[in-house]
Design a protein around this motif. Structure first.
Motif, short mmCIF file in Angstrom:
data_model
loop_
_atom_site.label_atom_id
_atom_site.label_comp_id
_atom_site.label_asym_id
_atom_site.label_seq_id
_atom_site.Cartn_x
_atom_site.Cartn_y
_atom_site.Cartn_z
N ALA A 118 0.85 -1.19 0.00
CA ALA A 118 0.00 0.00 0.00
C ALA A 118 0.89 1.24 0.00
N LEU A 119 0.50 2.25 -0.76
CA LEU A 119 1.22 3.51 -0.82
C LEU A 119 0.31 4.63 -0.33
N GLY A 120 0.82 5.44 0.59
CA GLY A 120 0.01 6.55 1.04
C GLY A 120 0.82 7.53 1.88
N ALA A 133 4.35 13.91 3.57
CA ALA A 133 3.50 14.78 2.76
C ALA A 133 2.69 13.91 1.81
N PRO A 134 1.58 14.43 1.30
CA PRO A 134 0.84 13.66 0.31
C PRO A 134 1.76 13.24 -0.84
N GLN A 135 1.63 11.98 -1.26
CA GLN A 135 2.53 11.42 -2.25
C GLN A 135 2.19 11.84 -3.68
N GLY A 136 0.92 12.07 -3.92
CA GLY A 136 0.49 12.48 -5.27
C GLY A 136 0.33 11.30 -6.21
N LEU A 137 -0.38 11.55 -7.30
CA LEU A 137 -0.69 10.50 -8.27
C LEU A 137 0.53 9.99 -9.02
N GLU A 138 1.47 10.91 -9.32
CA GLU A 138 2.65 10.51 -10.09
C GLU A 138 3.43 9.40 -9.39
N LYS A 139 3.46 9.47 -8.05
CA LYS A 139 4.24 8.47 -7.30
C LYS A 139 3.61 7.09 -7.41
N ILE A 140 2.29 7.04 -7.58
CA ILE A 140 1.64 5.74 -7.78
C ILE A 140 2.24 5.07 -9.01
N GLY A 141 2.41 5.84 -10.08
CA GLY A 141 2.98 5.30 -11.31
C GLY A 141 4.40 4.81 -11.12
N ARG A 142 5.21 5.56 -10.38
CA ARG A 142 6.61 5.17 -10.14
C ARG A 142 6.67 3.90 -9.28
N TRP A 143 5.82 3.86 -8.25
CA TRP A 143 5.76 2.69 -7.34
C TRP A 143 5.34 1.45 -8.13
N LYS A 144 4.35 1.63 -9.01
CA LYS A 144 3.83 0.49 -9.77
C LYS A 144 4.91 -0.10 -10.67
N LYS A 145 5.73 0.77 -11.26
CA LYS A 145 6.84 0.27 -12.09
C LYS A 145 7.79 -0.59 -11.25
N LEU A 152 -0.89 -3.04 -6.09
CA LEU A 152 -0.57 -1.78 -5.41
C LEU A 152 -1.86 -1.12 -4.94
N VAL A 153 -1.94 -0.86 -3.64
CA VAL A 153 -3.12 -0.24 -3.04
C VAL A 153 -2.81 1.23 -2.76
N ALA A 154 -3.65 2.11 -3.29
CA ALA A 154 -3.53 3.54 -3.00
C ALA A 154 -4.40 3.86 -1.79
N ILE A 155 -3.88 4.67 -0.87
CA ILE A 155 -4.64 5.03 0.33
C ILE A 155 -4.34 6.46 0.73
N GLY A 156 -5.31 7.11 1.34
CA GLY A 156 -5.09 8.44 1.90
C GLY A 156 -5.85 9.53 1.16
N GLY A 157 -6.92 10.01 1.79
CA GLY A 157 -7.66 11.14 1.23
C GLY A 157 -8.48 10.81 -0.01
N LEU A 158 -8.75 9.53 -0.24
CA LEU A 158 -9.49 9.16 -1.44
C LEU A 158 -11.00 9.33 -1.24
#
Length: 201
Positions: A118-120, A133-145, A152-158
């Protein structure tokens, strides 16, 4: 392994009894600061509801209780991961999810071969005070790579409106707490989440 794209996280078995029948297929029981006897009772109650409704139950932190209560999935934060006996968790046949917030934590998570990471927080969150700090959407893409085929689970403020963005950037599942539990009509909001994540199901 595939996770449902809608990942509900709640802090009591009461919530699970209330919302899983609405159609939730993936839920985490995250109980804090309760006696272990009470947590064991809540795990038992949650497990019964989830089994009845075909929902995957994930127990947060209490891996020994998860094992003794016959659960099959546990989620650990970084501190809990450091203290946990991962070998024992695996020996008991449990799947494992791990929280990450930065590169070092991702490395620590990947070193135990988790079943998902999970990333958040992706966005600012009111759930708990975070040093990140908030990770932002771009980091989801980097983490997924980096994680490849690992879910990959996105969490936080959704919230429902932010769902498309997290999936477009590579998340496999979107975790939610307060957008549902603080909603005036949690059941209706849960239905909205189920409908909004259908495309990725």
């Amino acid at each position: 392994m595939k996770l449902d794209p809608f990942y509900l996280i709640v802090d009591s078995s009461d919530w699970i009894e209330r919302l899983v029948p609405v159609g939730v297929k993936l839920v985490q029981l995250r109980v804090k600061d309760h006696p272990e006897t009470d947590i064991a009772r809540q795990i038992q109650a949650s497990k019964a509801v989830c089994e009845k409704h075909g929902c995957q139950l994930i127990v947060n932190d209490y891996w020994q209780l998860a094992i003794s209560e016959g659960c099959d999935f546990v989620h650990l934060g970084q501190e809990d991961l450091a203290d946990a006996d991962v070998e024992e968790i695996r020996k008991a046949g449990l799947k494992l999810g791990v929280s990450t917030h930065d590169g070092d934590e991702l490395d620590a998570a990947l070193s135990v071969n988790p079943d998902y990471v999970a990333l958040g927080p992706v966005y600012p969150t009111i759930l708990k005070k975070m040093k990140w700090a908030p990770q932002g959407l771009e980091k989801i893409g980097r983490w997924k790579k980096q994680v490849g085929d690992l879910p990959l689970v996105a969490i936080g403020g959704l919230n429902v409106e932010r769902i498309p963005g997290v999936f477009e950037h590579g998340a496999d599942s979107a975790a939610v707490v307060t957008d549902i539990t603080l909603n005036a009509d949690p059941e209706s909001r849960t239905r909205e989440w189920i409908a909004a994540t259908e495309t990725w199901r």
